[in-house]
Design a protein around this motif. Structure first.
Motif, PDB file in Angstrom:
ATOM      1  N   PRO A  95     -38.927   3.087 -20.030  1.00  0.00           N
ATOM      2  CA  PRO A  95     -39.337   4.438 -19.642  1.00  0.00           C
ATOM      3  C   PRO A  95     -39.226   4.653 -18.129  1.00  0.00           C
ATOM      4  CG  PRO A  95     -41.268   3.105 -20.081  1.00  0.00           C
ATOM      5  CD  PRO A  95     -40.067   2.258 -20.428  1.00  0.00           C
ATOM      6  N   ARG A  96     -38.958   5.888 -17.779  1.00  0.00           N
ATOM      7  CA  ARG A  96     -38.914   6.277 -16.371  1.00  0.00           C
ATOM      8  C   ARG A  96     -40.189   7.011 -16.020  1.00  0.00           C
ATOM      9  NH1 ARG A  96     -32.710   7.948 -14.949  1.00  0.00           N
ATOM     10  NH2 ARG A  96     -31.757   6.353 -16.228  1.00  0.00           N
ATOM     11  N   PRO A  97     -40.533   7.032 -14.780  1.00  0.00           N
ATOM     12  CA  PRO A  97     -39.833   6.453 -13.637  1.00  0.00           C
ATOM     13  C   PRO A  97     -39.905   4.922 -13.645  1.00  0.00           C
ATOM     14  CG  PRO A  97     -41.799   7.625 -12.902  1.00  0.00           C
ATOM     15  CD  PRO A  97     -41.710   7.798 -14.373  1.00  0.00           C
ATOM     16  N   MET A  98     -38.834   4.334 -13.136  1.00  0.00           N
ATOM     17  CA  MET A  98     -38.705   2.885 -13.089  1.00  0.00           C
ATOM     18  C   MET A  98     -38.311   2.441 -11.693  1.00  0.00           C
ATOM     19  SD  MET A  98     -35.006   2.204 -14.938  1.00  0.00           S
ATOM     20  CE  MET A  98     -35.587   2.796 -16.486  1.00  0.00           C
ATOM     21  N   LEU A  99     -38.611   1.179 -11.408  1.00  0.00           N
ATOM     22  CA  LEU A  99     -38.240   0.585 -10.125  1.00  0.00           C
ATOM     23  C   LEU A  99     -37.550  -0.736 -10.405  1.00  0.00           C
ATOM     24  CD1 LEU A  99     -40.112   0.450  -6.846  1.00  0.00           C
ATOM     25  CD2 LEU A  99     -39.326  -1.687  -7.822  1.00  0.00           C
TER      26      LEU A  99
END
Length: 119
Positions: A95-99
């Motif tokens: 899932p986003r947001p992602m880093l």
């Protein structure tokens, strides 16, 4: 993640996708508080010597903070199509947001661009 925690110098590279330099287990709660939902570790265990946290430590901290986590280790140079595929699979599954992170963030950004080119 509209803004990143001051302690984490993250760079937006796409909608809901950020890259950063090496993270530590203690960074995970701040990332979750900032609205991130997942983390991708592109740095192989042991690359930075004894001072680098291992993926298992990072994963435990990420999950404890409520973040999804993937370990997609890739050497600093010579990224392959197989590396891009593994990165693409992780990006698509999380899932986003992602880093995504590595030693400096550049490798993660390059892998993300390679993964996007596969589409």
């Amino acid at each position: 993640m509209d803004s990143h925690p001051a302690a984490i110098a993250a760079e937006a590279i796409d909608k809901g996708v950020y890259v950063a330099a090496q993270l530590r287990p203690e960074d995970m709660p701040a990332l979750a508080e900032a609205g991130l939902r997942s983390v991708i570790n592109n740095r192989p265990d042991g690359e930075g010597g004894a001072g680098q946290p291992e993926s298992a430590q990072l994963e435990a901290a990420a999950r404890a903070a409520g973040l999804e986590y993937r370990y997609v280790p890739v050497p600093p140079a010579g990224h392959t199509a197989a590396d891009a595929k593994r990165m693409s699979d992780a990006v698509d599954a999380l899932p986003r947001p992602m880093l995504a992170f590595c030693r400096t963030g550049r490798r993660s950004a390059a892998l993300y661009r390679m993964a996007k080119e596969r589409e």
